[in-house]
Write a protein that holds these residues in place. Structure first.
Motif, PDB file in Angstrom:
ATOM      1  N   ARG A 189       9.633  41.556 -80.660  1.00  0.00           N
ATOM      2  CA  ARG A 189       8.441  41.129 -81.396  1.00  0.00           C
ATOM      3  C   ARG A 189       7.225  41.912 -80.937  1.00  0.00           C
ATOM      4  O   ARG A 189       6.467  42.456 -81.741  1.00  0.00           O
ATOM      5  CB  ARG A 189       8.236  39.625 -81.186  1.00  0.00           C
ATOM      6  N   HIS A 190       7.042  42.006 -79.644  1.00  0.00           N
ATOM      7  CA  HIS A 190       5.864  42.698 -79.133  1.00  0.00           C
ATOM      8  C   HIS A 190       5.962  44.218 -79.280  1.00  0.00           C
ATOM      9  O   HIS A 190       4.930  44.890 -79.406  1.00  0.00           O
ATOM     10  CB  HIS A 190       5.595  42.303 -77.684  1.00  0.00           C
ATOM     11  N   ASN A 191       7.164  44.776 -79.318  1.00  0.00           N
ATOM     12  CA  ASN A 191       7.286  46.205 -79.568  1.00  0.00           C
ATOM     13  C   ASN A 191       6.856  46.548 -80.992  1.00  0.00           C
ATOM     14  O   ASN A 191       6.347  47.646 -81.235  1.00  0.00           O
ATOM     15  CB  ASN A 191       8.706  46.699 -79.282  1.00  0.00           C
ATOM     16  N   GLY A 192       7.030  45.626 -81.913  1.00  0.00           N
ATOM     17  CA  GLY A 192       6.489  45.830 -83.264  1.00  0.00           C
ATOM     18  C   GLY A 192       4.972  45.920 -83.226  1.00  0.00           C
ATOM     19  O   GLY A 192       4.365  46.777 -83.883  1.00  0.00           O
ATOM     20  N   HIS A 193       4.351  45.043 -82.442  1.00  0.00           N
ATOM     21  CA  HIS A 193       2.894  45.120 -82.268  1.00  0.00           C
ATOM     22  C   HIS A 193       2.510  46.449 -81.629  1.00  0.00           C
ATOM     23  O   HIS A 193       1.558  47.109 -82.049  1.00  0.00           O
ATOM     24  CB  HIS A 193       2.390  43.973 -81.383  1.00  0.00           C
ATOM     25  N   ALA A 194       3.260  46.830 -80.590  1.00  0.00           N
ATOM     26  CA  ALA A 194       2.957  48.072 -79.871  1.00  0.00           C
ATOM     27  C   ALA A 194       3.060  49.280 -80.797  1.00  0.00           C
ATOM     28  O   ALA A 194       2.243  50.211 -80.687  1.00  0.00           O
ATOM     29  CB  ALA A 194       3.895  48.224 -78.672  1.00  0.00           C
ATOM     30  N   ASP A 195       4.035  49.289 -81.697  1.00  0.00           N
ATOM     31  CA  ASP A 195       4.160  50.394 -82.659  1.00  0.00           C
ATOM     32  C   ASP A 195       2.873  50.563 -83.459  1.00  0.00           C
ATOM     33  O   ASP A 195       2.365  51.676 -83.603  1.00  0.00           O
ATOM     34  CB  ASP A 195       5.297  50.125 -83.654  1.00  0.00           C
ATOM     35  N   LEU A 196       2.370  49.463 -83.991  1.00  0.00           N
ATOM     36  CA  LEU A 196       1.168  49.535 -84.827  1.00  0.00           C
ATOM     37  C   LEU A 196      -0.060  49.947 -84.031  1.00  0.00           C
ATOM     38  O   LEU A 196      -0.852  50.781 -84.483  1.00  0.00           O
ATOM     39  CB  LEU A 196       0.917  48.177 -85.504  1.00  0.00           C
TER      40      LEU A 196
END
Length: 177
Positions: free
Chosen positions: A159-166
């Protein structure tokens, strides 16, 4: 600090190896998303969120320590979490990351991951994935199995890696794995 290499999770093998392979893959993904960034970049937000990559590093360091040391083993909070007034700021780790040096944030996360890896190795050697936590769920008063904690940690990182991508893409255009 340079992140350790990221390896693909195994496609077959014992359940524990597959779970740990996925968790390690996603831990390394977060580290890759934060590599090479300075303090200003680690503290950038992407509207409308106040989330930062530095905050993600510190939050996930806290999550590592909390689930493996505190919940699973029943230990007290370690530093720097021990003396935090969580009642005054439930999101202290997110907010205080802006005051931390980038290398301190990376080192805090790396140390938390290393401690978690030692704990998990010891528990797997003694009891396996079915080992139940000392601390119990606040909502059900049931303990958690190590298996559940590992799956939860994979979910947390994903979940947080999705945030990190953006966030990373908004900083310097870096995209991809």
């Amino acid at each position: 600090m340079t992140s350790p290499p990221r390896l693909d999770p195994p496609q077959h093998g014992p359940e524990a190896e597959i779970l740990l392979g996925f968790l390690d893959f996603h831990r390394r993904t977060l580290q890759l998303k934060t590599d090479g960034l300075d303090a200003e970049q680690l503290n950038r937000t992407l509207a409308p969120s106040s989330m930062t990559l530095g905050g993600l590093l510190k939050h996930l360091a806290y999550v590592e320590d909390n689930w493996f040391s505190v919940v699973l083993l029943g230990n007290d909070d370690a530093e720097p979490w021990r003396d935090v007034d969580w009642g005054a700021d439930r999101d202290w780790e997110w907010h205080s990351a802006a005051l931390d040096d980038p290398e301190e944030l990376r080192a805090l996360h790396a140390a938390a991951v290393e401690a978690s890896e030692r704990i998990v190795a010891g528990v797997l050697a003694d009891d396996g994935l079915d080992r139940l936590s000392v601390r119990r769920s606040r909502s059900t008063d049931e303990p958690f199995s190590l298996r559940w904690i590992l799956v939860h940690m994979i979910e947390e990182y994903c979940r947080h890696n999705g945030h990190a991508d953006l966030i990373r893409e908004s900083i310097d255009g870096a995209v991809g794995e």
